[in-house]
Motif scaffolding. Structure first.
Motif, PDB file in Angstrom:
ATOM      1  N   PHE A 366       0.872  -1.187   0.000  1.00 11.37           N
ATOM      2  CA  PHE A 366       0.000   0.000   0.000  1.00 11.37           C
ATOM      3  C   PHE A 366       0.897   1.220   0.000  1.00 11.37           C
ATOM      4  CE2 PHE A 366       0.063  -2.455   3.874  1.00 11.37           C
ATOM      5  CZ  PHE A 366       0.659  -1.622   4.802  1.00 11.37           C
ATOM      6  N   ARG A 367       0.440   2.245  -0.708  1.00 15.62           N
ATOM      7  CA  ARG A 367       1.253   3.459  -0.722  1.00 15.62           C
ATOM      8  C   ARG A 367       0.399   4.676  -0.425  1.00 15.62           C
ATOM      9  NH1 ARG A 367       1.520   5.794  -5.784  1.00 15.62           N
ATOM     10  NH2 ARG A 367      -0.135   4.893  -7.058  1.00 15.62           N
ATOM     11  N   LEU A 368       0.917   5.498   0.457  1.00 16.98           N
ATOM     12  CA  LEU A 368       0.293   6.782   0.740  1.00 16.98           C
ATOM     13  C   LEU A 368       0.823   7.730  -0.312  1.00 16.98           C
ATOM     14  CD1 LEU A 368       1.101   6.922   4.583  1.00 16.98           C
ATOM     15  CD2 LEU A 368      -1.093   6.290   3.534  1.00 16.98           C
ATOM     16  N   TYR A 369      -0.064   8.507  -0.967  1.00 18.39           N
ATOM     17  CA  TYR A 369       0.466   9.398  -2.004  1.00 18.39           C
ATOM     18  C   TYR A 369      -0.355  10.665  -2.114  1.00 18.39           C
ATOM     19  CZ  TYR A 369      -3.105   7.400  -5.147  1.00 18.39           C
ATOM     20  OH  TYR A 369      -4.283   7.001  -5.727  1.00 18.39           O
ATOM     21  N   ASN A 370       0.219  11.639  -2.799  1.00 19.79           N
ATOM     22  CA  ASN A 370      -0.473  12.907  -3.023  1.00 19.79           C
ATOM     23  C   ASN A 370      -0.539  13.196  -4.520  1.00 19.79           C
ATOM     24  OD1 ASN A 370       2.044  13.939  -3.783  1.00 19.79           O
ATOM     25  ND2 ASN A 370       2.436  14.896  -1.783  1.00 19.79           N
ATOM     26  N   ASP A 371      -1.092  14.359  -4.886  1.00 21.12           N
ATOM     27  CA  ASP A 371      -1.257  14.669  -6.309  1.00 21.12           C
ATOM     28  C   ASP A 371       0.018  15.210  -6.944  1.00 21.12           C
ATOM     29  OD1 ASP A 371      -3.891  13.760  -6.472  1.00 21.12           O
ATOM     30  OD2 ASP A 371      -4.649  15.641  -5.609  1.00 21.12           O
ATOM     31  N   LYS A 372       1.083  15.306  -6.175  1.00 20.48           N
ATOM     32  CA  LYS A 372       2.363  15.757  -6.727  1.00 20.48           C
ATOM     33  C   LYS A 372       3.245  14.578  -7.117  1.00 20.48           C
ATOM     34  CE  LYS A 372       1.654  20.102  -5.465  1.00 20.48           C
ATOM     35  NZ  LYS A 372       1.133  21.057  -6.458  1.00 20.48           N
ATOM     36  N   GLY A 373       2.691  13.385  -7.036  1.00 23.45           N
ATOM     37  CA  GLY A 373       3.486  12.199  -7.377  1.00 23.45           C
ATOM     38  C   GLY A 373       4.422  11.758  -6.262  1.00 23.45           C
ATOM     39  N   GLU A 374       4.199  12.240  -5.054  1.00 21.29           N
ATOM     40  CA  GLU A 374       5.047  11.842  -3.926  1.00 21.29           C
ATOM     41  C   GLU A 374       4.366  10.714  -3.159  1.00 21.29           C
ATOM     42  OE1 GLU A 374       6.868  16.312  -3.211  1.00 21.29           O
ATOM     43  OE2 GLU A 374       5.077  15.693  -2.121  1.00 21.29           O
ATOM     44  N   GLU A 375       5.162   9.784  -2.650  1.00 18.39           N
ATOM     45  CA  GLU A 375       4.553   8.629  -1.996  1.00 18.39           C
ATOM     46  C   GLU A 375       5.475   7.992  -0.975  1.00 18.39           C
ATOM     47  OE1 GLU A 375       4.043   5.856  -5.313  1.00 18.39           O
ATOM     48  OE2 GLU A 375       5.883   4.859  -4.633  1.00 18.39           O
ATOM     49  N   VAL A 376       4.828   7.317  -0.031  1.00 23.01           N
ATOM     50  CA  VAL A 376       5.543   6.438   0.888  1.00 23.01           C
ATOM     51  C   VAL A 376       4.967   5.052   0.649  1.00 23.01           C
ATOM     52  CG1 VAL A 376       6.070   5.883   3.286  1.00 23.01           C
ATOM     53  CG2 VAL A 376       5.784   8.274   2.601  1.00 23.01           C
ATOM     54  N   ASP A 377       5.836   4.169   0.199  1.00 30.77           N
ATOM     55  CA  ASP A 377       5.388   2.844  -0.193  1.00 30.77           C
ATOM     56  C   ASP A 377       5.714   1.842   0.911  1.00 30.77           C
ATOM     57  OD1 ASP A 377       4.500   0.960  -2.379  1.00 30.77           O
ATOM     58  OD2 ASP A 377       6.478   0.128  -1.906  1.00 30.77           O
ATOM     59  N   MET A 378       4.696   1.083   1.335  1.00 28.46           N
ATOM     60  CA  MET A 378       4.922   0.081   2.377  1.00 28.46           C
ATOM     61  C   MET A 378       4.530  -1.289   1.857  1.00 28.46           C
ATOM     62  SD  MET A 378       3.654   2.238   5.652  1.00 28.46           S
ATOM     63  CE  MET A 378       2.905   3.577   4.741  1.00 28.46           C
ATOM     64  N   GLN A 379       5.284  -2.281   2.266  1.00 31.63           N
ATOM     65  CA  GLN A 379       5.012  -3.636   1.779  1.00 31.63           C
ATOM     66  C   GLN A 379       5.252  -4.668   2.867  1.00 31.63           C
ATOM     67  OE1 GLN A 379       7.412  -4.821  -1.545  1.00 31.63           O
ATOM     68  NE2 GLN A 379       6.390  -3.416  -2.963  1.00 31.63           N
ATOM     69  N   TYR A 380       4.342  -5.627   2.923  1.00 29.60           N
ATOM     70  CA  TYR A 380       4.656  -6.885   3.592  1.00 29.60           C
ATOM     71  C   TYR A 380       5.098  -7.840   2.493  1.00 29.60           C
ATOM     72  CZ  TYR A 380       2.243  -5.688   7.997  1.00 29.60           C
ATOM     73  OH  TYR A 380       1.859  -5.142   9.191  1.00 29.60           O
ATOM     74  N   ASP A 381       6.304  -8.319   2.584  1.00 27.09           N
ATOM     75  CA  ASP A 381       6.779  -9.335   1.651  1.00 27.09           C
ATOM     76  C   ASP A 381       6.577 -10.691   2.330  1.00 27.09           C
ATOM     77  OD1 ASP A 381       8.335 -11.232   0.289  1.00 27.09           O
ATOM     78  OD2 ASP A 381       9.609  -9.645  -0.545  1.00 27.09           O
ATOM     79  N   MET A 382       5.559 -11.421   1.891  1.00 21.32           N
ATOM     80  CA  MET A 382       5.170 -12.644   2.597  1.00 21.32           C
ATOM     81  C   MET A 382       6.081 -13.816   2.262  1.00 21.32           C
ATOM     82  SD  MET A 382       2.870 -11.243   4.284  1.00 21.32           S
ATOM     83  CE  MET A 382       2.157 -12.593   5.218  1.00 21.32           C
TER      84      MET A 382
END
Ligand code: FRU
Length: 474
Positions: A366-382
């Motif tokens: 899941f990634r938190l993002y804004n309309d400027k193309g900026e994001e914080v991407d988080m992942q569970y790698d199972m």
């Protein structure tokens, strides 16, 4: 100085100084309904220097009242980190119930001094025979003092180069060397700083163990500063680490340093707070009225897993008081699923509470993002059994080459249900997995708040059993 907020990155619910530079939390002590927070403070500018103890109090760990500088430099040096105790039995002779601060003074050497307050921290008087402990060693600092009931005396843990030294005293003035701890233990990529030592019950047992917090700079898992800890026993003289072959980190982000806990917190609570930055770039982050804030307060406990005892850092329950309007959803993710408006009126201060059930996905992202193309991407790698947070595209990352990073931590294998709480503020993301079995704290500097979230799956699907977003009150 103008203390009206001029900073778009100033957090709304994390503590930050109104004006000037802050690093380590200091002298945290609870007395008469007030949690005191002192801190490494430059009242004259927003870079490290002129170190004094700034001061704030809170009754509930979320609403802070700023107070004037508590302890300012003198002929013995600037005022570095340290702790504070309440001397209920008047062992030092400053008055029963005096708050006594024990701190390092830095000049061409580092010495320990004390100062006392008989008005609940509103004013401090320096002890006339300072310093109380000196040495020829150059890194000799950050005293953490507590009352050891069994041996009926004060104990000081001091960071000395790459070890911790333990001293004892009947009166906070005369100190006797007891033991040293460090060689062959844990991570040694840098200097050991800001210790803490306390006892905690092990969840689900009748056992208690001692925890030695050891802040380290540099040499953290992702570079720069970080907090490691040791679990073991303490007999009033010596700390023994029961698991010497293992290095344990308290938080798996890049911005969690100088962590120490409150003395005398009510209900046997052990509450920690960290400075939410990293010495690699603390002086360069894109704020100017202040630098930098603290983490949210965390309640500590111990739990057993795979024959080891680990520290759990759970967001303090008082944070629930910040919850404003909320929105709850549940859905399945097979491919991608976007939630455009997480919460109405999102100004970048919110909490996300997630419960996910895996259905054979390899990646739960899941990634938190804004309309400027900026994001914080988080992942569970199972497959790899990892949780990661990637801030390389989170916003302004250019101010220091050590800032753009992906941080990760191992999670237990074979997990089906995953629980996560995310605390997002104007310039930070703190993740707490499984009630605090892991914590990950990272600063971010986006042009505008992350108002959207995009879930994605790879190699299978998963179910978001519950996705709740709470707006958080300032
Ligand atoms: C840790 C530290 C301490 C020292 C203080 C000085 O961040 O380096 O060891 O007392 O900061 O500000």
């Amino acid at each position: 100085f103008d203390t009206a907020n001029r900073e778009k990155y100033r957090p709304t619910y994390h503590f930050s100084p109104l004006y000037g530079w802050m690093n380590d939390p200091n002298g945290m002590v609870y007395k008469d309904g007030e949690y005191h927070l002192f801190y490494q403070y430059n009242p004259y500018g927003s870079q490290w220097g002129n170190l004094s103890w700034g001061h704030a109090i809170t009754k509930d760990l979320v609403n802070w009242k700023h107070l004037p500088v508590a302890i300012a430099p003198d002929a013995l040096g600037t005022i570095f980190s340290g702790s504070a105790v309440v001397d209920y039995d008047n062992t030092a002779g400053f008055g029963a119930g005096a708050i006594v601060a024990i701190y390092t003074q830095s000049s061409d050497r580092q010495v320990q001094s004390i100062a006392y307050s008989t008005d609940n921290g509103r004013s401090f008087t320096k002890y006339e025979n300072n310093p109380v402990l000196v040495s020829e060693v150059c890194d000799f600092r950050d005293p953490k003092v507590f009352w050891h009931a069994e041996t009926h005396r004060w104990i000081m843990v001091l960071a000395v180069g790459q070890e911790m030294q333990i001293f004892s005293s009947p009166n906070l003035k005369d100190w006797t060397f007891e033991s040293r701890f460090g060689e062959g233990q844990g991570a040694h990529g840098g200097v050991w700083e800001c210790p803490d030592l306390f006892e905690l019950p092990v969840e689900g047992t009748n056992d208690k163990k001692w925890v030695l917090l050891c802040n380290l700079n540099p040499g953290g898992p992702f570079g720069g500063s970080a907090t490691q800890y040791f679990v073991g026993s303490f007999n009033g003289k010596e700390f023994v680490n029961e698991s010497p072959s293992k290095t344990k980190w308290m938080d798996w982000g890049k911005d969690h340093y100088a962590t120490v806990t409150w003395s005398d917190a009510p209900d046997n609570r052990r509450i920690a707070i960290a400075w939410m930055s990293n010495w690699q770039y603390a002086n360069d982050v894109p704020t100017s009225q202040y630098r930098s804030p603290n983490s949210v307060p965390r309640d500590l406990s111990l739990f057993a897993a795979d024959g080891e005892i680990y520290l759990k850092s759970a967001p303090s329950p008082e944070l629930l008081k910040l919850r404003d309007i909320s929105k709850k959803r549940s859905f399945k993710v097979s491919g991608t699923r976007t939630v455009k408006e997480m919460i109405p009126g999102n100004e970048g201060a919110y909490e996300i509470e997630l419960t996910i059930k895996n259905q054979h996905a390899d990646i739960i992202g899941f990634r938190l993002y804004n309309d400027k193309g900026e994001e914080v991407d988080m992942q569970y790698d199972m497959k790899e059994n990892k949780f990661s947070m990637d801030r390389r595209k989170s916003g302004d990352v250019s101010f220091n080459e050590n800032f753009p990073t992906l941080t990760w931590t191992a999670i237990e294998s074979g997990r089906n249900e995953l629980k996560l709480r995310l605390f997002v503020d104007k310039s930070s993301v703190e993740a707490f997995g499984d009630g605090g079995r892991f914590a990950m704290t990272n600063q971010v500097f986006p042009l505008e708040p992350y108002c959207h979230i995009g879930f994605y799956s790879k190699g299978g699907s998963y179910k978001v059993d519950s996705f709740v977003v709470y707006r958080l009150k300032p």
